[in-house]
Enzyme design. Structure first.
Site, PDB file in Angstrom:
ATOM      1  N   HIS A  56      49.967  10.409   8.086  1.00 36.49           N
ATOM      2  CA  HIS A  56      48.697   9.986   8.680  1.00 36.49           C
ATOM      3  C   HIS A  56      48.889   8.706   9.483  1.00 36.49           C
ATOM      4  CE1 HIS A  56      44.484   9.567   9.303  1.00 36.49           C
ATOM      5  NE2 HIS A  56      44.136  10.457   8.397  1.00 36.49           N
ATOM      6  N   HIS A  63      41.269  16.293   2.388  1.00 34.55           N
ATOM      7  CA  HIS A  63      41.428  15.186   3.341  1.00 34.55           C
ATOM      8  C   HIS A  63      40.132  14.379   3.417  1.00 34.55           C
ATOM      9  CE1 HIS A  63      42.866  13.908   7.658  1.00 34.55           C
ATOM     10  NE2 HIS A  63      42.324  12.901   7.002  1.00 34.55           N
ATOM     11  N   GLU A  66      37.399  15.695   6.001  1.00 37.49           N
ATOM     12  CA  GLU A  66      37.212  14.250   6.225  1.00 37.49           C
ATOM     13  C   GLU A  66      35.763  13.850   5.924  1.00 37.49           C
ATOM     14  OE1 GLU A  66      39.613  12.864   9.898  1.00 37.49           O
ATOM     15  OE2 GLU A  66      39.126  14.935  10.359  1.00 37.49           O
ATOM     16  N   HIS A 111      44.638  17.102  10.373  1.00 39.04           N
ATOM     17  CA  HIS A 111      43.939  17.485  11.615  1.00 39.04           C
ATOM     18  C   HIS A 111      44.475  18.802  12.166  1.00 39.04           C
ATOM     19  CE1 HIS A 111      44.466  12.970  11.350  1.00 39.04           C
ATOM     20  NE2 HIS A 111      43.202  13.150  11.030  1.00 39.04           N
ATOM     21  N   TYR A 147      46.103   9.135  15.857  1.00 37.72           N
ATOM     22  CA  TYR A 147      46.274  10.018  14.697  1.00 37.72           C
ATOM     23  C   TYR A 147      46.924  11.331  15.122  1.00 37.72           C
ATOM     24  CZ  TYR A 147      42.938   7.088  12.035  1.00 37.72           C
ATOM     25  OH  TYR A 147      42.299   6.061  11.395  1.00 37.72           O
ATOM     26  N   ARG A 205      40.815   4.041   3.833  1.00 37.78           N
ATOM     27  CA  ARG A 205      40.522   4.235   5.255  1.00 37.78           C
ATOM     28  C   ARG A 205      41.824   4.123   6.063  1.00 37.78           C
ATOM     29  NH1 ARG A 205      37.104   0.244   9.264  1.00 37.78           N
ATOM     30  NH2 ARG A 205      36.621   1.828  10.836  1.00 37.78           N
ATOM     31  N   ALA A 206      42.098   5.138   6.889  1.00 41.36           N
ATOM     32  CA  ALA A 206      43.407   5.188   7.564  1.00 41.36           C
ATOM     33  C   ALA A 206      43.575   4.051   8.570  1.00 41.36           C
ATOM     34  CB  ALA A 206      43.569   6.542   8.242  1.00 41.36           C
TER      35      ALA A 206
END
Ligand SMILES: [Zn+2]
Length: 334
Positions: A171, A6, A279, A217, A187, A65-66
């Site tokens: 995501h 991730h 991350e 997460h 998120y 980038r989310a």
């Protein structure tokens, strides 16, 4: 081997020409796609690679980038171009650093975009080497105005993902609601909503038994609330969390930021369903945990400090990721 499943190339997404292109696009000025130099791509990754080296992370599965996916904005055509720009940068970054990164894509989802069009993006980018795709279970910027993502309206996406053997990473992205900051709330709401909708969607996992979803997460609230979800699943005749994990349809990563929650994760979720993730340099770069005197997002230390055996740690660190993302093998040095 240690694989971070991730990671986002946040610094690359923050390149002024990339951000400027999107801003212009959303303002109705459809500029030519910027031509970012290899030197700029390489520079944006220096910090990430240095952190990976210091944490002995060999390989990272990297996606755009989310927050910047934000495909609730723009039009389907603009978002397709936006997704293509981001994916092409990810692909170039992976090729410039052989053996270090594996490409995970974004999709030009939009509330009005036919899912057949999104499915074609999955096919196109998988053919170019992508091994998985971020899929926003909301897609409306935190408004949650769509039907549950598990519905038949998304079947073309699921057909493509299953046929091509690419997992979908559920995501979240940008939130337009100031009550729900993206990294702190949106998120995690996406993680929780994704998990629960998969429990509710018996048809989906019956129709696509080999479909795989990754809940980031640490599976959202899964480590703390699995008991509640076991109860409600029985009460409502949904699939239990244990069922969707046990059937190999749902996986989680280790992006939780302290020892206690990591232990709870290992207790709640079968080890075969847990993939190492950190991350690295993504969500909260450089923020130090006063207790450990180390970065909060150095999740390696919480896994290392756990009571897992060496063999179990190897499953979490590498073997599970290689099994769940079978297309990653072409990017990973033996
Ligand atoms: Zn993320």
């Amino acid at each position: 081997m240690i694989i971070d499943s991730h990671q986002h190339f946040v610094r690359l997404a923050k390149h002024p020409e990339v951000e400027g292109f999107r801003q212009a696009q959303l303002a109705g000025r459809n500029l030519d796609v910027p031509n970012i130099s290899d030197a700029d791509v390489a520079k944006s990754l220096e910090q990430v690679i240095s952190l990976m080296d210091s944490r002995a992370i060999d390989v990272a599965f990297a996606s755009p980038r989310a927050k910047a996916m934000a495909t609730h904005e723009g039009t389907p055509d603009q978002n397709a171009i936006w997704a293509d720009l981001n994916n092409s940068l990810i692909l170039r970054a992976c090729k410039l650093n052989p053996g270090r990164f594996v490409p995970v894509g974004m999709l030009g989802q939009h509330p009005s975009c036919p899912s057949a069009q999104v499915a074609r993006q999955i096919e196109r980018w998988t053919n170019d080497g992508f091994v998985a795709f971020n899929f926003d279970p909301d897609g409306t910027g935190g408004r949650w105005q769509n039907q549950p993502f598990t519905g038949k309206h998304n079947y073309p996406v699921f057909e493509a993902a299953q046929a091509l053997d690419v997992p979908l990473v559920l995501h979240g992205s940008e939130s337009i609601n100031k009550n729900f900051p993206h990294t702190a709330v949106q998120y995690l709401v996406a993680d929780i909503t994704g998990s629960v909708q998969l429990m509710m969607a018996k048809d989906l996992l019956r129709d696509f038994p080999r479909l795989r979803f990754l809940i980031p997460h640490g599976g959202g609230a899964l480590p703390c609330q699995i008991g509640r979800w076991r109860a409600i699943a029985k009460y409502n005749s949904w699939a239990s969390p244990d069922e969707i994990l046990g059937n190999g349809n749902v996986f989680v990563d280790t992006c939780v930021y302290n020892d206690l929650n990591m232990r709870m994760l290992f207790d709640a979720v079968p080890l075969d369903n847990i993939l190492f993730g950190s991350e690295c340099d993504g969500a909260f770069p450089g923020v130090v945990n006063d207790e450990t005197k180390d970065h909060y997002d150095n999740t390696r230390r919480y896994v290392d400090d756990s009571k897992l055996s060496a063999a179990d740690k190897n499953r979490v660190y590498a073997a599970n990721a290689q099994r769940v993302y079978p297309r990653a093998s072409r990017w990973i040095k033996a």
